[in-house]
Design a protein around this motif. Structure first.
Motif, PDB file in Angstrom:
ATOM      1  N   ARG A 143      44.660  47.469  43.705  1.00  0.00           N
ATOM      2  CA  ARG A 143      44.085  46.273  44.284  1.00  0.00           C
ATOM      3  C   ARG A 143      44.017  45.497  42.792  1.00  0.00           C
ATOM      4  NH1 ARG A 143      40.109  44.471  48.080  1.00  0.00           N
ATOM      5  NH2 ARG A 143      38.751  42.806  47.328  1.00  0.00           N
ATOM      6  N   ILE A 144      43.598  45.856  41.904  1.00  0.00           N
ATOM      7  CA  ILE A 144      43.547  45.131  40.560  1.00  0.00           C
ATOM      8  C   ILE A 144      44.971  44.635  40.103  1.00  0.00           C
ATOM      9  CG2 ILE A 144      43.164  45.263  38.077  1.00  0.00           C
ATOM     10  CD1 ILE A 144      40.683  46.960  38.695  1.00  0.00           C
ATOM     11  N   ASN A 145      45.985  45.612  40.281  1.00  0.00           N
ATOM     12  CA  ASN A 145      47.204  45.115  39.612  1.00  0.00           C
ATOM     13  C   ASN A 145      48.249  44.338  40.461  1.00  0.00           C
ATOM     14  OD1 ASN A 145      46.728  46.020  37.314  1.00  0.00           O
ATOM     15  ND2 ASN A 145      47.388  48.103  38.214  1.00  0.00           N
ATOM     16  N   ARG A 146      47.634  44.145  41.819  1.00  0.00           N
ATOM     17  CA  ARG A 146      48.530  43.658  43.096  1.00  0.00           C
ATOM     18  C   ARG A 146      48.826  42.046  42.969  1.00  0.00           C
ATOM     19  NH1 ARG A 146      45.482  44.145  48.324  1.00  0.00           N
ATOM     20  NH2 ARG A 146      45.399  46.148  47.661  1.00  0.00           N
ATOM     21  N   HIS A 147      50.091  41.789  42.999  1.00  0.00           N
ATOM     22  CA  HIS A 147      50.192  40.227  42.731  1.00  0.00           C
ATOM     23  C   HIS A 147      50.477  39.740  41.126  1.00  0.00           C
ATOM     24  CE1 HIS A 147      50.410  40.446  46.777  1.00  0.00           C
ATOM     25  NE2 HIS A 147      49.298  40.468  47.103  1.00  0.00           N
ATOM     26  N   LEU A 189      25.002  39.718  34.040  1.00  0.00           N
ATOM     27  CA  LEU A 189      25.398  39.399  35.384  1.00  0.00           C
ATOM     28  C   LEU A 189      24.659  38.431  35.934  1.00  0.00           C
ATOM     29  CD1 LEU A 189      26.863  42.639  36.818  1.00  0.00           C
ATOM     30  CD2 LEU A 189      28.160  40.533  36.172  1.00  0.00           C
ATOM     31  N   ASP A 190      23.508  38.413  35.323  1.00  0.00           N
ATOM     32  CA  ASP A 190      22.781  36.945  35.947  1.00  0.00           C
ATOM     33  C   ASP A 190      22.912  35.879  35.139  1.00  0.00           C
ATOM     34  OD1 ASP A 190      21.451  38.427  33.824  1.00  0.00           O
ATOM     35  OD2 ASP A 190      19.477  37.641  34.631  1.00  0.00           O
ATOM     36  N   TRP A 191      23.453  35.872  34.073  1.00  0.00           N
ATOM     37  CA  TRP A 191      23.857  34.666  33.463  1.00  0.00           C
ATOM     38  C   TRP A 191      25.384  34.018  33.291  1.00  0.00           C
ATOM     39  CZ3 TRP A 191      20.806  35.484  28.032  1.00  0.00           C
ATOM     40  CH2 TRP A 191      19.481  35.115  28.146  1.00  0.00           C
ATOM     41  N   SER A 192      26.073  35.008  33.719  1.00  0.00           N
ATOM     42  CA  SER A 192      27.768  34.610  33.598  1.00  0.00           C
ATOM     43  C   SER A 192      28.024  35.432  34.866  1.00  0.00           C
ATOM     44  CB  SER A 192      28.250  35.251  32.357  1.00  0.00           C
ATOM     45  OG  SER A 192      27.762  35.053  31.125  1.00  0.00           O
ATOM     46  N   SER A 193      29.322  34.709  35.424  1.00  0.00           N
ATOM     47  CA  SER A 193      30.146  35.242  36.728  1.00  0.00           C
ATOM     48  C   SER A 193      30.974  36.276  36.187  1.00  0.00           C
ATOM     49  CB  SER A 193      30.871  34.163  37.103  1.00  0.00           C
ATOM     50  OG  SER A 193      31.806  33.858  36.441  1.00  0.00           O
ATOM     51  N   PRO A 194      31.402  37.292  36.937  1.00  0.00           N
ATOM     52  CA  PRO A 194      31.928  38.090  36.405  1.00  0.00           C
ATOM     53  C   PRO A 194      33.581  37.764  35.983  1.00  0.00           C
ATOM     54  CG  PRO A 194      31.265  38.776  38.724  1.00  0.00           C
ATOM     55  CD  PRO A 194      30.751  37.612  38.312  1.00  0.00           C
ATOM     56  N   ARG A 195      33.970  36.540  36.717  1.00  0.00           N
ATOM     57  CA  ARG A 195      34.929  35.894  36.128  1.00  0.00           C
ATOM     58  C   ARG A 195      35.065  35.485  34.450  1.00  0.00           C
ATOM     59  NH1 ARG A 195      38.928  33.063  39.522  1.00  0.00           N
ATOM     60  NH2 ARG A 195      40.486  32.086  38.319  1.00  0.00           N
ATOM     61  N   ASP A 253      36.863  42.193  41.094  1.00  0.00           N
ATOM     62  CA  ASP A 253      37.713  41.396  41.423  1.00  0.00           C
ATOM     63  C   ASP A 253      37.758  40.138  40.308  1.00  0.00           C
ATOM     64  OD1 ASP A 253      39.227  42.783  43.541  1.00  0.00           O
ATOM     65  OD2 ASP A 253      38.094  41.600  44.942  1.00  0.00           O
ATOM     66  N   GLY A 254      36.331  39.732  40.301  1.00  0.00           N
ATOM     67  CA  GLY A 254      36.111  38.741  39.512  1.00  0.00           C
ATOM     68  C   GLY A 254      36.467  39.166  37.762  1.00  0.00           C
ATOM     69  N   LEU A 255      35.968  40.042  37.622  1.00  0.00           N
ATOM     70  CA  LEU A 255      36.505  40.517  36.186  1.00  0.00           C
ATOM     71  C   LEU A 255      38.017  40.587  36.013  1.00  0.00           C
ATOM     72  CD1 LEU A 255      34.098  43.814  35.809  1.00  0.00           C
ATOM     73  CD2 LEU A 255      33.898  41.566  34.429  1.00  0.00           C
ATOM     74  N   ALA A 256      38.739  41.065  36.772  1.00  0.00           N
ATOM     75  CA  ALA A 256      40.109  41.222  36.861  1.00  0.00           C
ATOM     76  C   ALA A 256      40.684  39.897  36.644  1.00  0.00           C
ATOM     77  CB  ALA A 256      40.620  42.002  37.797  1.00  0.00           C
ATOM     78  N   ASP A 257      40.254  39.080  37.519  1.00  0.00           N
ATOM     79  CA  ASP A 257      40.783  37.439  37.406  1.00  0.00           C
ATOM     80  C   ASP A 257      40.607  36.766  36.415  1.00  0.00           C
ATOM     81  OD1 ASP A 257      41.741  37.929  40.228  1.00  0.00           O
ATOM     82  OD2 ASP A 257      40.035  36.931  41.129  1.00  0.00           O
ATOM     83  N   GLY A 258      39.470  37.076  35.725  1.00  0.00           N
ATOM     84  CA  GLY A 258      39.095  36.375  34.328  1.00  0.00           C
ATOM     85  C   GLY A 258      39.869  37.046  33.264  1.00  0.00           C
ATOM     86  N   MET A 259      40.215  38.169  33.350  1.00  0.00           N
ATOM     87  CA  MET A 259      40.851  38.919  32.405  1.00  0.00           C
ATOM     88  C   MET A 259      42.252  38.535  32.379  1.00  0.00           C
ATOM     89  SD  MET A 259      39.852  42.894  32.369  1.00  0.00           S
ATOM     90  CE  MET A 259      37.942  43.077  31.940  1.00  0.00           C
ATOM     91  N   TRP A 260      42.828  38.227  33.441  1.00  0.00           N
ATOM     92  CA  TRP A 260      44.189  37.959  33.761  1.00  0.00           C
ATOM     93  C   TRP A 260      44.358  36.438  33.152  1.00  0.00           C
ATOM     94  CZ3 TRP A 260      49.041  39.668  33.743  1.00  0.00           C
ATOM     95  CH2 TRP A 260      48.811  41.174  34.348  1.00  0.00           C
ATOM     96  N   GLU A 261      43.378  35.545  33.808  1.00  0.00           N
ATOM     97  CA  GLU A 261      43.486  34.147  33.253  1.00  0.00           C
ATOM     98  C   GLU A 261      43.377  33.970  31.759  1.00  0.00           C
ATOM     99  OE1 GLU A 261      40.574  32.210  35.813  1.00  0.00           O
ATOM    100  OE2 GLU A 261      40.368  30.642  34.270  1.00  0.00           O
ATOM    101  N   GLU A 262      42.462  34.567  31.055  1.00  0.00           N
ATOM    102  CA  GLU A 262      42.553  34.510  29.650  1.00  0.00           C
ATOM    103  C   GLU A 262      43.622  35.172  29.055  1.00  0.00           C
ATOM    104  OE1 GLU A 262      40.286  32.407  28.316  1.00  0.00           O
ATOM    105  OE2 GLU A 262      40.707  32.710  26.188  1.00  0.00           O
ATOM    106  N   ALA A 263      44.457  36.187  29.310  1.00  0.00           N
ATOM    107  CA  ALA A 263      45.246  36.903  29.045  1.00  0.00           C
ATOM    108  C   ALA A 263      46.514  35.688  29.112  1.00  0.00           C
ATOM    109  CB  ALA A 263      45.655  38.138  29.686  1.00  0.00           C
ATOM    110  N   ALA A 264      46.480  35.187  30.039  1.00  0.00           N
ATOM    111  CA  ALA A 264      47.818  34.433  30.258  1.00  0.00           C
ATOM    112  C   ALA A 264      47.273  33.072  29.148  1.00  0.00           C
ATOM    113  CB  ALA A 264      47.705  33.809  31.642  1.00  0.00           C
ATOM    114  N   ARG A 265      46.333  32.557  28.991  1.00  0.00           N
ATOM    115  CA  ARG A 265      45.954  31.603  28.177  1.00  0.00           C
ATOM    116  C   ARG A 265      46.351  31.940  26.584  1.00  0.00           C
ATOM    117  NH1 ARG A 265      41.216  30.035  25.205  1.00  0.00           N
ATOM    118  NH2 ARG A 265      41.614  28.037  24.432  1.00  0.00           N
TER     119      ARG A 265
END
Lengths: 336, 336
Positions: A12-16, A56-62, A102-114
């Motif tokens: 699921r994490i690696n899909r797409h 997790l109460d101060w920051s989103s997983p992303r 899902d949020g962690l993975a999305d955030g990681m991919w987003e910053e990795a791309a940046r």
């Protein structure tokens, strides 16, 4: 989490996800294969523990995913290297909602791309706490690494990126202003949640090493680090490694935006600037004051001696982030 | 731990260590620099959590450190690569005795040296549980990686290294035979505490890829993995990735030493051999039965189809190690 199982979750994490060209073989085998065009690679690793390095109460997983990648990418860039790839170990409590992963993975991919890399692989295990262990890689493009040990007497200290913004955001959260999210605080809160290391600007910086012949009129970057533990603490590492002293000019360190926030909180913006970590700005020493690269702000000077001073005065308890210390740093640790 | 602080502890861990020539720049800067002579590197990461992947009452810190490195080094070697370096993230409860950290570090360095690499860097943080996150690197020496997807109909399945020994050791511990340390059990207990992947033998194996012209009379290794989750589970990954089926010959899988231990415990040695993980033997598929490399034992055959069978019969609940699954694997998880 428990219902999905490890392999389905990894799937699921690696899909797409689209790997950059630096990742020759991504997740799914015994190991990944990553490009190292110049025959070496830069590598750094950081472990983040829930309620110690993030909440997790101060920051989103992303946001947390982005931050985990950003602090490692900043270390790679602080060596003068271009990020190529990341691998991530995740320790997850059994009741972790899939949306958090899902949020962690999305955030990681987003910053990795940046930063310029991809997530080449990882591991997923069950644990008591949420743990994120990131390892980051970079390519030096044929150049020597910019270490902490090259600063020399007479060099100019300069910074690229923001100082104290993450610390100010942390102070806002600590003061209980989370709910309001007042406009006054929005920017420093965002800076605390997701540091914005100026990767691209740093990598565009001309930085030939001291060993190389000087180009007339162009200052050279002789030492560099990113600011993760606080300006004084991280410059202390450069001073120690280089066998020199560093003096900062307080007049160069002010930030009106932080002063305004400090006034609202009855706090001291200077403290955020000098000891607040996690902005992951880059601080370096330059071989001359002339023509240091655009975007860098001179803030001090290297002298023959040791330690870090501000306007010639040593500051006690320079603070900064250190794990495991007892009473001294207990407040800093608890606050994070 | 708390008294020493992070930086003193890191200093202590790295003191007197000698880096191999593959580590150009070791710990102490923003990042390390590691050799990648062929312009790529292999990378894999594993996270180990206390009481899930190891127990301090069953293994010494030194054994745990060796195991953490060994399971990552085996992944690197299973790609056909030579280990070059490791980085380690350690999450430690505040009351962890310094002797535990010393033992972990000694074991890691010992196994890294055995595998052919050094500890190039790491991170140390405080956490609720003892967590060891290892990332391992290797060099492919100009060869293509040996992935899981190259197995073809008619290939011979062969194994290099021991099967079921770690599983037998786990069973001995689970049956409460820790105190006695009877001579009968010593070898399997040692195998469980410190796996002994045959790195050197694997790296000496001639293994040209299927794409390359065949050398007359020499079998080629077409796919490979190390056995971390159990023989059936890991061969299942090869079968799935290659789009083939694999049938094992039970007659080739017996081990009299394990039969003797199974008799003492009233257990089934075949179960250890087929589903016991963590021995980190290497299992591969060879392009012919003729002249497969010395040390490798043929145990089966690749056929057009899917799944893994033993003597033509599919085994239900092939088991193997998977995190997060619910009831099915709860026993396996609790036992580890």
């Amino acid at each position: 989490m428990r219902e999905l199982g490890e392999f389905a979750l990894i799937e699921r994490i690696n899909r797409h996800r689209v790997q950059p060209s630096s990742v020759f073989l991504g997740p799914g085998d015994d190991a990944a294969v990553v490009a190292a065009p110049d025959g070496r690679f830069v590598v750094t690793t950081d472990m983040l523990v829930q309620n110690r390095h993030f909440r997790l109460d101060w920051s989103s997983p992303r946001d947390i995913g982005r931050k985990a990648i950003a602090q490692n990418a900043a270390d790679v860039v602080a060596m003068g290297a271009v990020p190529t790839a990341f691998v991530v170990g995740l320790g997850l409590p059994g009741d972790t909602p899939v949306a958090v992963v899902d949020g962690l993975a999305d955030g990681m991919w987003e910053e990795a791309a940046r930063a310029g890399g991809g997530l080449a692989g990882g591991d997923l295990v069950r644990g008591e706490e949420l743990i994120i262990s990131v390892t980051a890689f970079g390519d030096l493009r044929g150049r020597p690494p910019i270490t902490r040990s090259g600063a020399r007497e007479g060099d100019t200290v300069a910074v690229l990126g923001r100082l104290g913004w993450s610390g100010a955001g942390l102070a806002v959260l600590g003061a209980g202003h989370l709910g309001s999210e007042a406009a006054d605080f929005a920017e420093v809160l965002a800076a605390h949640r997701v540091p914005q290391p100026p990767y691209a600007q740093m990598l565009d910086t001309p930085h030939t090493r001291a060993e190389e012949p000087a180009t007339h009129g162009v200052a050279r970057l002789t030492a560099m680090t990113d600011i993760s533990d606080g300006l004084l603490a991280d410059l202390g590492h450069i001073a120690d490694a280089s066998g020199v002293g560093i003096d900062l000019d307080s007049g160069a360190l002010g930030d009106p935006a932080l002063d305004a926030i400090a006034a609202l909180l009855d706090a001291d913006a200077t403290q955020w600037i000098l000891t607040g970590g996690e902005d992951h700005a880059f601080v370096g020493t330059w071989s001359s004051t002339d023509a240091i690269a655009r975007g860098w702000t001179p803030i001090g000077r290297v002298f023959a001696g040791h330690g870090v001073t501000v306007d010639g005065v040593s500051r006690r308890g320079s603070g900064g982030w250190e794990s495991f210390l007892g009473a001294d740093s207990a407040n800093a640790e608890d606050a994070r």
